[in-house]
Design an enzyme around this catalytic site. Sequence first.
Site, mmCIF file in Angstrom:
data_model
loop_
_atom_site.group_PDB
_atom_site.id
_atom_site.type_symbol
_atom_site.label_atom_id
_atom_site.label_comp_id
_atom_site.label_asym_id
_atom_site.label_seq_id
_atom_site.Cartn_x
_atom_site.Cartn_y
_atom_site.Cartn_z
ATOM 1 N NE ARG A 117 -2.867 -0.417 3.487
ATOM 2 C CZ ARG A 117 -3.745 0.206 4.265
ATOM 3 N NH1 ARG A 117 -4.910 0.606 3.766
ATOM 4 N NH2 ARG A 117 -3.479 0.431 5.534
ATOM 5 C CE LYS A 182 2.193 -7.047 5.360
ATOM 6 N NZ LYS A 182 1.831 -5.663 5.126
ATOM 7 N NE ARG A 317 2.059 0.088 12.161
ATOM 8 C CZ ARG A 317 1.531 -0.159 10.955
ATOM 9 N NH1 ARG A 317 0.454 -0.911 10.843
ATOM 10 N NH2 ARG A 317 2.084 0.324 9.852
HETATM 11 P P1 ATP Z 1 -0.512 -0.788 7.020
HETATM 12 O O1 ATP Z 1 -0.972 -0.962 5.619
HETATM 13 O O2 ATP Z 1 -1.557 -1.109 8.020
HETATM 14 O O3 ATP Z 1 0.186 0.513 7.268
HETATM 15 P P2 ATP Z 1 2.000 -2.217 6.759
HETATM 16 O O4 ATP Z 1 3.007 -1.469 7.549
HETATM 17 O O5 ATP Z 1 2.094 -3.701 6.762
HETATM 18 O O6 ATP Z 1 0.541 -1.938 7.259
HETATM 19 P P3 ATP Z 1 1.691 -2.241 3.919
HETATM 20 O O7 ATP Z 1 1.783 -1.134 2.919
HETATM 21 O O8 ATP Z 1 0.402 -2.951 4.078
HETATM 22 O O9 ATP Z 1 2.141 -1.662 5.312
HETATM 23 O O10 ATP Z 1 2.788 -3.342 3.529
HETATM 24 C C1 ATP Z 1 4.081 -2.970 3.146
HETATM 25 C C2 ATP Z 1 5.031 -3.234 4.309
HETATM 26 O O11 ATP Z 1 5.110 -4.632 4.530
HETATM 27 C C3 ATP Z 1 6.453 -2.821 4.024
HETATM 28 O O12 ATP Z 1 6.661 -1.474 4.377
HETATM 29 C C4 ATP Z 1 7.267 -3.769 4.924
HETATM 30 O O13 ATP Z 1 7.319 -3.303 6.253
HETATM 31 C C5 ATP Z 1 6.413 -5.023 4.933
HETATM 32 N N1 ATP Z 1 6.857 -6.051 3.985
HETATM 33 C C6 ATP Z 1 7.435 -5.920 2.772
HETATM 34 N N2 ATP Z 1 7.668 -7.120 2.204
HETATM 35 C C7 ATP Z 1 7.230 -8.028 3.084
HETATM 36 C C8 ATP Z 1 7.188 -9.431 3.095
HETATM 37 N N3 ATP Z 1 7.622 -10.167 2.072
HETATM 38 N N4 ATP Z 1 6.651 -10.024 4.186
HETATM 39 C C9 ATP Z 1 6.183 -9.330 5.244
HETATM 40 N N5 ATP Z 1 6.185 -7.995 5.296
HETATM 41 C C10 ATP Z 1 6.703 -7.354 4.236
HETATM 42 C C1 BTN Z 2 0.531 -4.879 1.605
HETATM 43 O O1 BTN Z 2 0.680 -5.558 2.624
HETATM 44 O O2 BTN Z 2 0.626 -3.665 1.562
HETATM 45 C C2 BTN Z 2 0.163 -5.560 0.322
HETATM 46 C C3 BTN Z 2 1.276 -6.334 -0.304
HETATM 47 C C4 BTN Z 2 0.821 -6.930 -1.607
HETATM 48 C C5 BTN Z 2 1.914 -7.674 -2.321
HETATM 49 C C6 BTN Z 2 1.396 -8.387 -3.541
HETATM 50 S S1 BTN Z 2 2.568 -9.512 -4.234
HETATM 51 C C7 BTN Z 2 1.557 -9.729 -5.647
HETATM 52 C C8 BTN Z 2 1.008 -8.354 -5.994
HETATM 53 N N1 BTN Z 2 1.937 -7.617 -6.815
HETATM 54 C C9 BTN Z 2 2.406 -6.534 -6.194
HETATM 55 O O3 BTN Z 2 3.229 -5.732 -6.660
HETATM 56 N N2 BTN Z 2 1.866 -6.430 -4.972
HETATM 57 C C10 BTN Z 2 0.949 -7.509 -4.701
#
Ligand code: ATP
Ligand code: BTN
Length: 320
Positions: A117, A182, A317
């Site tokens: 996101r 996560k 969070r």
């Molecule tokens: P929110 O969306 O609630 O702010 P979030 O911090 O998980 O939650 P997202 O945009 O949903 O943010 O997800 C992207 C984030 O997930 C990255 O900034 C990193 O911290 C984490 N991330 C990236 N790759 C992975 C992965 N393969 N597995 C777990 N976490 C990951």
């Molecule tokens: C999140 O936690 O913010 C969402 C992560 C979504 C990752 C998947 S991997 C397959 C698809 N292709 C991308 O570039 N992002 C989503």
Amino acid sequence: MKEHSVKLSLLRHLASGEFCSGELLGAELGISRAAVSKHIKGIQEWGIDIFRVQGKGYQLAQSLNLLDATQIQNAVRNPVELFPIIDSTNQYLLERVDNLASGSVCLAEYQANGRGRRGRQWISPFGSNLYVSMYWRLDAGMAAAMGLSLVVGVAIVEALASIGFDGVRLKWPNDLYFQDRKLAGILVEMTGQAGAAAHLVIGMGMNIFMPENEQAIDQPWASLSQVAAGLKIDRNLLAIVFIQSLDQALRDYELYGMKDFIPRWNRLDNFIGRKVKLLMGPKEVYGVVHGINEYGAVLLETENGMESYIGGEISLRKAE
Ligand code: ATP
Ligand code: BTN
């Protein structure tokens, strides 16, 4: 592309996890040992651990269970495309919505530019996790797309449970958690115009065998290999059940809306009954989670009573 095809051939030779000498690899592929060494370095940049032991050759830190497009396609009704390397599976579908059948799927072994996101990076090493996106045309339009990431989350967690992976839970609005870490993220992106059908691309990245030494993720994370210790993990089977479950959930959502999904979500909510904070730009709201409502908003019992929150800019969070 040719460069990728050499690396992919090297990986197929090493996939079983056995040692393979540089000399033998070079002979099989018709390239020099120096070229093998160069390509191995390139493979390491895809996030794969490969060792070199003097006198024995190269070995993968863990064997690879590569995706098989034919096996997946034979098991699902959705058109499936599988790429070894892509920038982002979501981006691939978003650029093609005008020419795709609703339900079309894109899978990849590696994403050079996987995203979460708000432009955050999704760490996507080769062959160890799942990166899957599905295109869905929602005739009811954009307004009906609210809450969709919640429906997708429920579908994926239930699919995991159906094949024996219990204990995975949901974090509002778009994450799968295991033991407060996560495991997977969902990203729903959309194109289309108000008043017309919405073109949705639903992407899911799930850690399956994420290398233990992954340093680039800046929050606690989990892999499916930790969820049911001892249970054999078949990435092709996972891809199949996710596609089937997602397809069914999206059809149900179009026919019946969120109603059925509310109790299903609430049963799986990682934070239900727990104190959390919602981050909305500079604003923070503290409260106890009471699940979701029919719009997909999170319900929080705050000092001002029960409040509902919805919107793409909100992060939830655990409250310390
Ligand atoms: P929110 O969306 O609630 O702010 P979030 O911090 O998980 O939650 P997202 O945009 O949903 O943010 O997800 C992207 C984030 O997930 C990255 O900034 C990193 O911290 C984490 N991330 C990236 N790759 C992975 C992965 N393969 N597995 C777990 N976490 C990951
Ligand atoms: C999140 O936690 O913010 C969402 C992560 C979504 C990752 C998947 S991997 C397959 C698809 N292709 C991308 O570039 N992002 C989503």
